[in-house]
Write an enzyme that holds these catalytic residues in place. Structure first.
Site, PDB file in Angstrom:
ATOM      1  N   GLY A  13       0.872  -1.183   0.000  1.00 18.94           N
ATOM      2  CA  GLY A  13       0.000   0.000   0.000  1.00 18.94           C
ATOM      3  C   GLY A  13       0.901   1.222   0.000  1.00 18.94           C
ATOM      4  O   GLY A  13       1.713   1.404   0.916  1.00 18.94           O
ATOM      5  N   GLN A  16      -1.332   7.231   1.675  1.00 18.65           N
ATOM      6  CA  GLN A  16      -0.905   8.241   2.654  1.00 18.65           C
ATOM      7  C   GLN A  16       0.004   7.649   3.718  1.00 18.65           C
ATOM      8  O   GLN A  16       1.082   8.176   3.994  1.00 18.65           O
ATOM      9  CB  GLN A  16      -2.128   8.865   3.334  1.00 18.65           C
ATOM     10  CG  GLN A  16      -3.036   9.632   2.394  1.00 18.65           C
ATOM     11  CD  GLN A  16      -2.488  11.018   2.080  1.00 18.65           C
ATOM     12  OE1 GLN A  16      -1.271  11.209   1.948  1.00 18.65           O
ATOM     13  NE2 GLN A  16      -3.357  11.977   1.945  1.00 18.65           N
ATOM     14  N   ARG A  94     -14.894   2.204  11.653  1.00 16.02           N
ATOM     15  CA  ARG A  94     -13.875   1.333  11.055  1.00 16.02           C
ATOM     16  C   ARG A  94     -14.524   0.052  10.524  1.00 16.02           C
ATOM     17  O   ARG A  94     -14.107  -0.486   9.507  1.00 16.02           O
ATOM     18  CB  ARG A  94     -12.791   0.992  12.089  1.00 16.02           C
ATOM     19  CG  ARG A  94     -11.947   2.199  12.489  1.00 16.02           C
ATOM     20  CD  ARG A  94     -10.835   1.805  13.443  1.00 16.02           C
ATOM     21  NE  ARG A  94     -10.049   2.958  13.874  1.00 16.02           N
ATOM     22  CZ  ARG A  94     -10.319   3.701  14.935  1.00 16.02           C
ATOM     23  NH1 ARG A  94     -11.373   3.423  15.685  1.00 16.02           N
ATOM     24  NH2 ARG A  94      -9.547   4.730  15.253  1.00 16.02           N
ATOM     25  N   VAL A 124      -1.854  -2.593   9.448  1.00 17.80           N
ATOM     26  CA  VAL A 124      -2.389  -1.285   9.861  1.00 17.80           C
ATOM     27  C   VAL A 124      -3.813  -1.091   9.320  1.00 17.80           C
ATOM     28  O   VAL A 124      -4.575  -0.260   9.802  1.00 17.80           O
ATOM     29  CB  VAL A 124      -1.455  -0.145   9.363  1.00 17.80           C
ATOM     30  CG1 VAL A 124      -1.965   1.227   9.755  1.00 17.80           C
ATOM     31  CG2 VAL A 124      -0.037  -0.329   9.901  1.00 17.80           C
ATOM     32  N   ASN A 126      -7.729  -1.243   8.473  1.00 17.04           N
ATOM     33  CA  ASN A 126      -8.900  -1.351   9.342  1.00 17.04           C
ATOM     34  C   ASN A 126     -10.046  -2.109   8.682  1.00 17.04           C
ATOM     35  O   ASN A 126     -10.109  -2.156   7.458  1.00 17.04           O
ATOM     36  CB  ASN A 126      -9.378   0.063   9.722  1.00 17.04           C
ATOM     37  CG  ASN A 126      -8.584   0.620  10.886  1.00 17.04           C
ATOM     38  OD1 ASN A 126      -8.423  -0.037  11.897  1.00 17.04           O
ATOM     39  ND2 ASN A 126      -8.068   1.833  10.712  1.00 17.04           N
ATOM     40  N   HIS A 181      -9.240  -1.838  18.539  1.00 15.51           N
ATOM     41  CA  HIS A 181      -9.017  -0.505  17.961  1.00 15.51           C
ATOM     42  C   HIS A 181     -10.366   0.045  17.506  1.00 15.51           C
ATOM     43  O   HIS A 181     -10.628   0.228  16.336  1.00 15.51           O
ATOM     44  CB  HIS A 181      -8.054  -0.631  16.778  1.00 15.51           C
ATOM     45  CG  HIS A 181      -7.570   0.680  16.249  1.00 15.51           C
ATOM     46  ND1 HIS A 181      -7.139   1.712  17.050  1.00 15.51           N
ATOM     47  CD2 HIS A 181      -7.428   1.127  14.975  1.00 15.51           C
ATOM     48  CE1 HIS A 181      -6.761   2.729  16.286  1.00 15.51           C
ATOM     49  NE2 HIS A 181      -6.929   2.398  15.026  1.00 15.51           N
TER      50      HIS A 181
HETATM   51  N1  APR Z   1      -2.707  -4.405  -2.764  1.00 14.43           N
HETATM   52  C1  APR Z   1      -1.887  -3.376  -2.423  1.00 14.43           C
HETATM   53  N2  APR Z   1      -2.316  -2.127  -2.263  1.00 14.43           N
HETATM   54  C2  APR Z   1      -3.630  -1.889  -2.429  1.00 14.43           C
HETATM   55  C3  APR Z   1      -4.538  -2.912  -2.762  1.00 14.43           C
HETATM   56  C4  APR Z   1      -4.028  -4.217  -2.921  1.00 14.43           C
HETATM   57  N3  APR Z   1      -4.820  -5.240  -3.245  1.00 14.43           N
HETATM   58  N4  APR Z   1      -5.772  -2.352  -2.869  1.00 14.43           N
HETATM   59  C5  APR Z   1      -5.640  -1.049  -2.611  1.00 14.43           C
HETATM   60  N5  APR Z   1      -4.347  -0.756  -2.342  1.00 14.43           N
HETATM   61  C6  APR Z   1      -3.720   0.543  -2.065  1.00 14.43           C
HETATM   62  C7  APR Z   1      -4.416   1.718  -2.756  1.00 14.43           C
HETATM   63  O1  APR Z   1      -4.109   1.734  -4.158  1.00 14.43           O
HETATM   64  C8  APR Z   1      -3.856   2.908  -1.996  1.00 14.43           C
HETATM   65  O2  APR Z   1      -2.713   3.463  -2.617  1.00 14.43           O
HETATM   66  O3  APR Z   1      -3.768   0.895  -0.704  1.00 14.43           O
HETATM   67  C9  APR Z   1      -3.476   2.312  -0.622  1.00 14.43           C
HETATM   68  C10 APR Z   1      -4.232   2.919   0.540  1.00 14.43           C
HETATM   69  O4  APR Z   1      -3.822   4.236   0.661  1.00 14.43           O
HETATM   70  P1  APR Z   1      -4.808   5.413   1.145  1.00 14.43           P
HETATM   71  O5  APR Z   1      -6.095   5.313   0.382  1.00 14.43           O
HETATM   72  O6  APR Z   1      -4.048   6.688   1.083  1.00 14.43           O
HETATM   73  O7  APR Z   1      -5.151   5.012   2.660  1.00 14.43           O
HETATM   74  P2  APR Z   1      -4.286   5.269   3.987  1.00 14.43           P
HETATM   75  O8  APR Z   1      -4.675   6.563   4.581  1.00 14.43           O
HETATM   76  O9  APR Z   1      -2.852   4.997   3.714  1.00 14.43           O
HETATM   77  O10 APR Z   1      -4.888   4.119   4.933  1.00 14.43           O
HETATM   78  C11 APR Z   1      -4.762   2.756   4.621  1.00 14.43           C
HETATM   79  O11 APR Z   1      -4.837   2.042   6.918  1.00 14.43           O
HETATM   80  O12 APR Z   1      -5.357   3.176   8.890  1.00 14.43           O
HETATM   81  C12 APR Z   1      -5.820   2.322   7.904  1.00 14.43           C
HETATM   82  O13 APR Z   1      -8.176   2.800   7.861  1.00 14.43           O
HETATM   83  C13 APR Z   1      -6.969   2.946   7.134  1.00 14.43           C
HETATM   84  O14 APR Z   1      -7.593   0.868   6.097  1.00 14.43           O
HETATM   85  C14 APR Z   1      -6.934   2.125   5.874  1.00 14.43           C
HETATM   86  C15 APR Z   1      -5.442   1.859   5.657  1.00 14.43           C
END
Ligand code: APR
Length: 314
Positions: A13, A16, A94, A124, A126, A181
Site C-alpha cells: 500500500g 498516505q 472502522r 495497519v 482497518n 481498535h
Molecule cells: N494491494 C496493495 N495495495 C492496495 C490494494 C491491494 N490489493 N488495494 C488497494 N491498495 C492501495 C491503494 O491503491 C492505496 O494506494 O492501498 C493504498 C491505501 O492508501 P490510502 O487510500 O491513502 O489510505 P491510507 O490513509 O494509507 O490508509 C490505509 O490504513 O489506517 C488504515 O483505515 C486505514 O484501512 C486504511 C489503511
C-alpha cells in the site's frame, strides 16, 4: 569478517500511510524499502520512491526505495507493513470498511504466503483486529510473526492529550491503551503516570474522562478534519516503532494486537495487549492485573471485536 546485509522493508500500500512509512524508514535508515501497490497506482509508488531517493542526497541516507507493482520485488522482506485498504470518510466507523478491505486483505495475505512467508508482518488496515485475524489465517503466519498496529497510536494520542492538559513534556507521560481498535478501546488510567506520579493524582476525574473520550474518538476527529481520509503521520510513526523493535531486537513493550492463547481469557482472537517485540517477533504477551471495572471494559471491547471477526468469511 561477517557482513550484515541491509534489511529489507516491504510496504504494501503506497497511499498516505505507505508514503510516510517509506520516508520514515529511510530517514531512520532501517533498510532498503520496497513500496508496493496495485498496477493502477504504479505512478504513485514510482513517484514516491523517486522523490524520497532524491531527498536522500540532502542528508546522505544510504537506504533506497523501490516503487513496484510486482510482488516478486517484495520477496525476502524482513518486515512487511500492510496499509493496503480504503480509509474512513466522515461518518463511517472502522467496521464499515470490513467488506471492501477484507477483499483487499485476501489478495495481500495470499501474496505474503507465496512471496514472503518468513517476514514479521505488521497490519495497519482497518477494521484492525479483524484484518489482522484474516491475515494470519490466510497467510498461515506463525502467531509470533504477525501483529496489528493500534495500541501504540491510541496510547500516543492519550499521552499527547495528557501532556497538553498538564503543559508538561510528553516524554514523561507513560500510559497504556488496551483492547480493540474501536470506540470502546480501554485507556488504563490507573496504570498511567507522569514522571512516575500517578496520573489520577494530577488531573481531576472530569478532565481524565474528557481525555479518555477524545482518545477513543481520536481517529474520527482526524477523519472529520481531513474529510477525504484518515490519520497518516501517527499511524506511520507507530508502525515504524514496532518494526524497529523487531529489526534491532529492542524488546520494547508496545501495546499491539496479538493473537491470544488464553491470556485475558481470550482464545484465538487478536486483541490489543502489551507485547514484547524483539528479533523473535512477538516474544512475550504481558498480562496486566485488572480490577473489575477494567475487566468489564476489556470484555465490552472484546465483544465488539469478536462480533466483527465472527462475521468475517474467509
Ligand atoms: N494491494 C496493495 N495495495 C492496495 C490494494 C491491494 N490489493 N488495494 C488497494 N491498495 C492501495 C491503494 O491503491 C492505496 O494506494 O492501498 C493504498 C491505501 O492508501 P490510502 O487510500 O491513502 O489510505 P491510507 O490513509 O494509507 O490508509 C490505509 O490504513 O489506517 C488504515 O483505515 C486505514 O484501512 C486504511 C489503511
Amino acid at each position: 569478517m561477517a557482513h550484515n546485509r541491509k534489511k529489507k522493508i516491504g510496504l504494501i500500500g503506497g497511499g498516505q500511510i505507505g508514503g510516510n512509512l517509506a520516508l520514515l524508514a529511510v530517514q531512520k535508515q532501517l533498510g532498503d524499502v520496497v513500496l508496493y501497490d496495485i498496477p493502477a497506482a504504479e505512478g504513485l509508488v514510482k513517484g514516491k520512491a523517486l522523490d524520497i531517493n532524491q531527498l536522500s542526497a540532502v542528508d546522505g541516507y544510504d537506504c533506497r526505495v523501490t516503487g513496484t507493482t510486482d510482488w516478486k520485488d517484495v520477496a525476502g522482506a524482513d518486515v512487511i507493513i500492510i496499509t493496503a485498504g480504503v480509509p474512513r470518510k466522515p461518518g463511517m466507523s472502522r467496521e464499515d470498511l470490513l467488506e471492501v478491505n477484507l477483499k483487499i486483505m485476501k489478495d495481500v495475505a495470499a501474496n505474503i504466503k507465496q512471496h514472503a512467508p518468513n517476514a514479521f508482518v505488521i497490519n495497519v488496515a482497518n477494521p484492525l483486529d479483524a484484518m489482522v485475524f484474516a491475515l494470519q489465517k490466510i497467510a498461515e503466519l506463525p502467531k509470533n510473526m504477525v501483529v496489528g498496529m493500534a495500541g501504540v497510536l491510541d496510547t500516543s494520542r492519550f499521552k499527547c492529550f495528557v501532556a497538553e492538559a498538564l503543559g508538561c513534556s510528553i516524554r514523561d507521560v507513560e500510559a497504556l491503551v488496551l483492547g480493540g481498535h474501536g470506540d470502546d478501546m480501554v485507556p488504563l488510567v490507573r496504570h498511567s503516570t507522569v514522571g512516575g506520579v500517578p496520573l489520577t493524582e494530577l488531573l481531576p476525574k472530569e478532565k481524565l474522562d474528557a481525555i479518555i473520550k477524545r482518545t477513543r474518538e481520536g481517529g474520527a476527529e482526524l477523519v472529520g478534519l481531513y474529510k477525504t481520509g484518515s490519520a497518516y503521520f501517527g499511524p506511520a510513526s507507530s508502525a515504524i516503532a514496532m518494526a524497529e523493535s523487531f529489526l534491532f531486537d529492542r524488546k520494547r513493550v508496545l501495546p499491539s494486537a496479538a493473537q491470544l492463547n488464553g491470556e485475558y481469557g481470550i482464545n484465538g482472537y487478536f486483541f490489543g495487549v502489551p507485547v514484547q517485540i524483539g528479533a523473535g517477533g512477538v516474544e512475550k504477551i504481558i498480562t496486566v492485573s485488572l480490577n473489575d471495572a477494567e475487566k468489564a471494559e476489556m470484555t465490552k471491547s472484546f465483544e465488539s471485536v469478536k462480533k466483527t471477526v465472527d462475521s468475517v468469511k474467509l
